[in-house]
Design a protein around this motif. Sequence first.
Motif, PDB file in Angstrom:
ATOM      1  N   LYS A 205       0.825  -1.210   0.000  1.00 17.21           N
ATOM      2  CA  LYS A 205       0.000   0.000   0.000  1.00 17.21           C
ATOM      3  C   LYS A 205       0.857   1.258   0.000  1.00 17.21           C
ATOM      4  CE  LYS A 205      -4.098  -1.912   2.313  1.00 17.21           C
ATOM      5  NZ  LYS A 205      -4.890  -1.913   3.575  1.00 17.21           N
ATOM      6  N   LYS A 206       2.075   1.155   0.554  1.00 17.60           N
ATOM      7  CA  LYS A 206       2.991   2.299   0.588  1.00 17.60           C
ATOM      8  C   LYS A 206       3.859   2.366  -0.666  1.00 17.60           C
ATOM      9  CE  LYS A 206       2.116   4.271   4.613  1.00 17.60           C
ATOM     10  NZ  LYS A 206       3.062   4.200   5.733  1.00 17.60           N
ATOM     11  N   GLY A 207       3.592   1.510  -1.648  1.00 17.30           N
ATOM     12  CA  GLY A 207       4.309   1.594  -2.914  1.00 17.30           C
ATOM     13  C   GLY A 207       5.492   0.676  -3.068  1.00 17.30           C
ATOM     14  N   TYR A 208       5.700  -0.224  -2.115  1.00 16.05           N
ATOM     15  CA  TYR A 208       6.819  -1.159  -2.208  1.00 16.05           C
ATOM     16  C   TYR A 208       6.510  -2.283  -3.193  1.00 16.05           C
ATOM     17  CZ  TYR A 208       9.268   0.709   1.907  1.00 16.05           C
ATOM     18  OH  TYR A 208       9.946   1.508   2.785  1.00 16.05           O
ATOM     19  N   LYS A 209       7.537  -2.711  -3.899  1.00 13.21           N
ATOM     20  CA  LYS A 209       7.470  -3.962  -4.642  1.00 13.21           C
ATOM     21  C   LYS A 209       7.886  -5.064  -3.687  1.00 13.21           C
ATOM     22  CE  LYS A 209       7.183  -6.822  -8.142  1.00 13.21           C
ATOM     23  NZ  LYS A 209       5.866  -7.171  -8.720  1.00 13.21           N
ATOM     24  N   VAL A 210       7.011  -6.023  -3.429  1.00 13.96           N
ATOM     25  CA  VAL A 210       7.304  -7.138  -2.522  1.00 13.96           C
ATOM     26  C   VAL A 210       7.645  -8.364  -3.359  1.00 13.96           C
ATOM     27  CG1 VAL A 210       6.369  -8.668  -0.750  1.00 13.96           C
ATOM     28  CG2 VAL A 210       5.813  -6.213  -0.714  1.00 13.96           C
ATOM     29  N   VAL A 211       8.811  -8.941  -3.116  1.00 11.06           N
ATOM     30  CA  VAL A 211       9.239 -10.128  -3.853  1.00 11.06           C
ATOM     31  C   VAL A 211       9.592 -11.230  -2.865  1.00 11.06           C
ATOM     32  CG1 VAL A 211      10.047  -8.813  -5.836  1.00 11.06           C
ATOM     33  CG2 VAL A 211      11.649  -9.327  -3.996  1.00 11.06           C
ATOM     34  N   LYS A 212       9.373 -12.497  -3.292  1.00  6.78           N
ATOM     35  CA  LYS A 212       9.567 -13.619  -2.384  1.00  6.78           C
ATOM     36  C   LYS A 212      10.379 -14.746  -3.010  1.00  6.78           C
ATOM     37  CE  LYS A 212       5.250 -12.563   0.003  1.00  6.78           C
ATOM     38  NZ  LYS A 212       3.914 -13.062   0.443  1.00  6.78           N
ATOM     39  N   SER A 213      10.994 -14.490  -4.160  1.00  5.80           N
ATOM     40  CA  SER A 213      11.837 -15.499  -4.797  1.00  5.80           C
ATOM     41  C   SER A 213      12.936 -14.811  -5.597  1.00  5.80           C
ATOM     42  CB  SER A 213      11.012 -16.401  -5.723  1.00  5.80           C
ATOM     43  OG  SER A 213      10.597 -15.673  -6.881  1.00  5.80           O
ATOM     44  N   ARG A 214      13.949 -15.569  -5.947  1.00 10.06           N
ATOM     45  CA  ARG A 214      15.052 -15.034  -6.731  1.00 10.06           C
ATOM     46  C   ARG A 214      14.567 -14.513  -8.085  1.00 10.06           C
ATOM     47  NH1 ARG A 214      18.678 -17.103 -10.562  1.00 10.06           N
ATOM     48  NH2 ARG A 214      20.730 -16.081 -10.503  1.00 10.06           N
ATOM     49  N   GLY A 215      13.688 -15.268  -8.726  1.00 11.88           N
ATOM     50  CA  GLY A 215      13.173 -14.859 -10.024  1.00 11.88           C
ATOM     51  C   GLY A 215      12.410 -13.545  -9.948  1.00 11.88           C
ATOM     52  N   GLN A 216      11.556 -13.418  -8.927  1.00  9.67           N
ATOM     53  CA  GLN A 216      10.814 -12.171  -8.743  1.00  9.67           C
ATOM     54  C   GLN A 216      11.762 -11.007  -8.493  1.00  9.67           C
ATOM     55  OE1 GLN A 216       7.952 -12.774  -5.610  1.00  9.67           O
ATOM     56  NE2 GLN A 216       6.743 -14.247  -6.788  1.00  9.67           N
ATOM     57  N   LEU A 217      12.829 -11.264  -7.738  1.00  4.35           N
ATOM     58  CA  LEU A 217      13.806 -10.208  -7.461  1.00  4.35           C
ATOM     59  C   LEU A 217      14.480  -9.733  -8.738  1.00  4.35           C
ATOM     60  CD1 LEU A 217      15.499  -8.515  -5.452  1.00  4.35           C
ATOM     61  CD2 LEU A 217      17.107 -10.431  -5.361  1.00  4.35           C
ATOM     62  N   MET A 218      14.936 -10.680  -9.540  1.00  2.88           N
ATOM     63  CA  MET A 218      15.673 -10.321 -10.747  1.00  2.88           C
ATOM     64  C   MET A 218      14.793  -9.556 -11.743  1.00  2.88           C
ATOM     65  SD  MET A 218      18.598 -11.238 -10.033  1.00  2.88           S
ATOM     66  CE  MET A 218      19.618 -12.388  -9.111  1.00  2.88           C
ATOM     67  N   ASN A 219      13.493  -9.789 -11.698  1.00  2.92           N
ATOM     68  CA  ASN A 219      12.579  -9.138 -12.633  1.00  2.92           C
ATOM     69  C   ASN A 219      11.896  -7.902 -12.049  1.00  2.92           C
ATOM     70  OD1 ASN A 219      12.930 -10.976 -14.832  1.00  2.92           O
ATOM     71  ND2 ASN A 219      11.698 -12.477 -13.709  1.00  2.92           N
ATOM     72  N   SER A 220      12.262  -7.528 -10.819  1.00  3.53           N
ATOM     73  CA  SER A 220      11.604  -6.390 -10.177  1.00  3.53           C
ATOM     74  C   SER A 220      12.191  -5.074 -10.681  1.00  3.53           C
ATOM     75  CB  SER A 220      11.749  -6.483  -8.654  1.00  3.53           C
ATOM     76  OG  SER A 220      13.112  -6.391  -8.278  1.00  3.53           O
ATOM     77  N   PRO A 221      11.392  -4.012 -10.672  1.00  4.92           N
ATOM     78  CA  PRO A 221      11.875  -2.709 -11.155  1.00  4.92           C
ATOM     79  C   PRO A 221      12.882  -2.088 -10.188  1.00  4.92           C
ATOM     80  CG  PRO A 221       9.684  -2.488 -10.207  1.00  4.92           C
ATOM     81  CD  PRO A 221       9.985  -3.955 -10.226  1.00  4.92           C
ATOM     82  N   ASN A 222      13.682  -1.190 -10.710  1.00  4.69           N
ATOM     83  CA  ASN A 222      14.675  -0.496  -9.889  1.00  4.69           C
ATOM     84  C   ASN A 222      14.192   0.867  -9.407  1.00  4.69           C
ATOM     85  OD1 ASN A 222      16.521  -2.592 -10.211  1.00  4.69           O
ATOM     86  ND2 ASN A 222      17.472  -1.655 -12.017  1.00  4.69           N
ATOM     87  N   ASP A 223      12.988   1.252  -9.821  1.00  5.86           N
ATOM     88  CA  ASP A 223      12.507   2.594  -9.508  1.00  5.86           C
ATOM     89  C   ASP A 223      11.418   2.611  -8.437  1.00  5.86           C
ATOM     90  OD1 ASP A 223      10.541   1.377 -10.995  1.00  5.86           O
ATOM     91  OD2 ASP A 223      10.274   3.032 -12.419  1.00  5.86           O
ATOM     92  N   LYS A 224      11.300   1.509  -7.679  1.00  8.38           N
ATOM     93  CA  LYS A 224      10.341   1.448  -6.580  1.00  8.38           C
ATOM     94  C   LYS A 224      11.048   0.970  -5.324  1.00  8.38           C
ATOM     95  CE  LYS A 224       6.193  -0.084  -7.147  1.00  8.38           C
ATOM     96  NZ  LYS A 224       5.007  -0.945  -7.413  1.00  8.38           N
ATOM     97  N   PRO A 225      10.575   1.373  -4.137  1.00  5.65           N
ATOM     98  CA  PRO A 225      11.132   0.776  -2.916  1.00  5.65           C
ATOM     99  C   PRO A 225      10.887  -0.731  -2.929  1.00  5.65           C
ATOM    100  CG  PRO A 225       9.163   2.055  -2.422  1.00  5.65           C
ATOM    101  CD  PRO A 225       9.518   2.348  -3.838  1.00  5.65           C
TER     102      PRO A 225
END
Length: 469
Positions: A205-225
């Motif tokens: 809700k505060k705008g964070y990208k929440v990831v729970k695996s290596r794959g999700q991490l590698m594909n997550s954006p760099n412009d969000k907390p």
Amino acid sequence: MDRRKFFKYGSLAAAGTAILSPIDVFGKEIDYVNKGGTAKNIIMLISDGMSTGTLNMADLYLNRIHGKSSTWMSLYKENKVSRALMDTASASSIVTDSAAASSAFGGGIRVKNGSLNISPNGKENLPIWQKFKQKGKKAGCVTTVPITHATPAGFCVYNDSRNAQSEIAEEYLKQGFDVLMGGGDQYFNSQKRKDRKNIYEEYEKKGYKVVKSRGQLMNSPNDKPLLGVFDHDGLPFTIDRNSSKELENKIPTLAEMTQKAIDCMKTHPKGFVLQVEGGKVDWAAHANDIAGLIHDQIAFDEALKVAMDFAEKDGNTLVIVTTDHGNANPGVIYGKNANENFESLQQYSHTNEYLLNQIHPDSSEKQIKELVEQENGFSLNSEEIKLIKSYYSGLVKEDGLYNYKNLPFKTFSEIQKNHNSIGWISMDHSADYVELAMFGPGSENLKPFIKNTDIHYFMLEAAGIENKF
């Protein structure tokens, strides 16, 4: 704080300071002129519980097995860093725990073991990552233990107890830290928290990208907390992760988390601060687990390389690498077979934690013998097998800080010593002075011997920030 005054509570350079009580104030303010530039970014890497012998053995292992030196030792050999010894005492003991040690770095004041940035008189000390956030920098922490554990927490929050990890998970969000990665799902997951709060949802809700695996991490954006939580408690030991394709695919390495954290914060105009912790080094030392220890120290070293590669190209980043305290003081013991015994470590395919959890009360002596041969490459004799088996029938119990199952860690490490020449003095923290090295703007001002709280003021000074909070 006058910028010509360095180390609010002084350097340990003055003669005789080593005999003072850990709760005494060390020295007086000394004149200081910043001889280097100002650090836009700071990356502080902490190999938790790293005795000097751990640093030595990881380098020996890499040299003898892989024909190369560790990044840390290469920095020494190539004279790239300023180097010092650091006193690690807390306010309550010459032997610190991780909470008090991190609070020394984070709050600049020595506190009692078990507390986070709360002085013995009850004063709350503003943690340094909050200070940097107030000055407009991004701030993050990555670790191989729960992100709410003592070492990350000491840089970020204050609390009477290091064990209040559910509260710490919520406090991180209130403070708005930009990158948080490690383990600790039990402190965020509504199905595991006692209060049933969905902390992941609150971060989202505060705008964070929440990831729970290596794959999700590698594909997550760099412009969000970013909040990355990859296991229930601590992450798997490196050697166990590397022996499982499933774990390799699910769990990122400390180096990968470090790179992602840098990528998320490096373009920020006012710079960033990042803490990187090899937390499972400490857990392996508590268990006298040599395979866990060496391979997690090597994983930490790979994260150090990521930080150094960035800092050398960037030119505006101060890198600090150290430990918060020694633990168990392991080392290679003299003997005619020391070389070949040490090299036998390459036959170890898992940690002792993994191995000893494969044994059960109904395991036969033959099964135990075959298991050790498979995992460590040596044979147990009949008496050794019976001794190990006795721990699983309730006859003997062996304690340890993270040994909730009372596994025979110490006993098994003593058996291993006959084959790998590795000795340990205990299963707990030690009061050793520890290694500290710095690279980048301000590193030339490091003195040969300092107190752990000095790091707090060193970072502020290096970044050109006056201590007016």
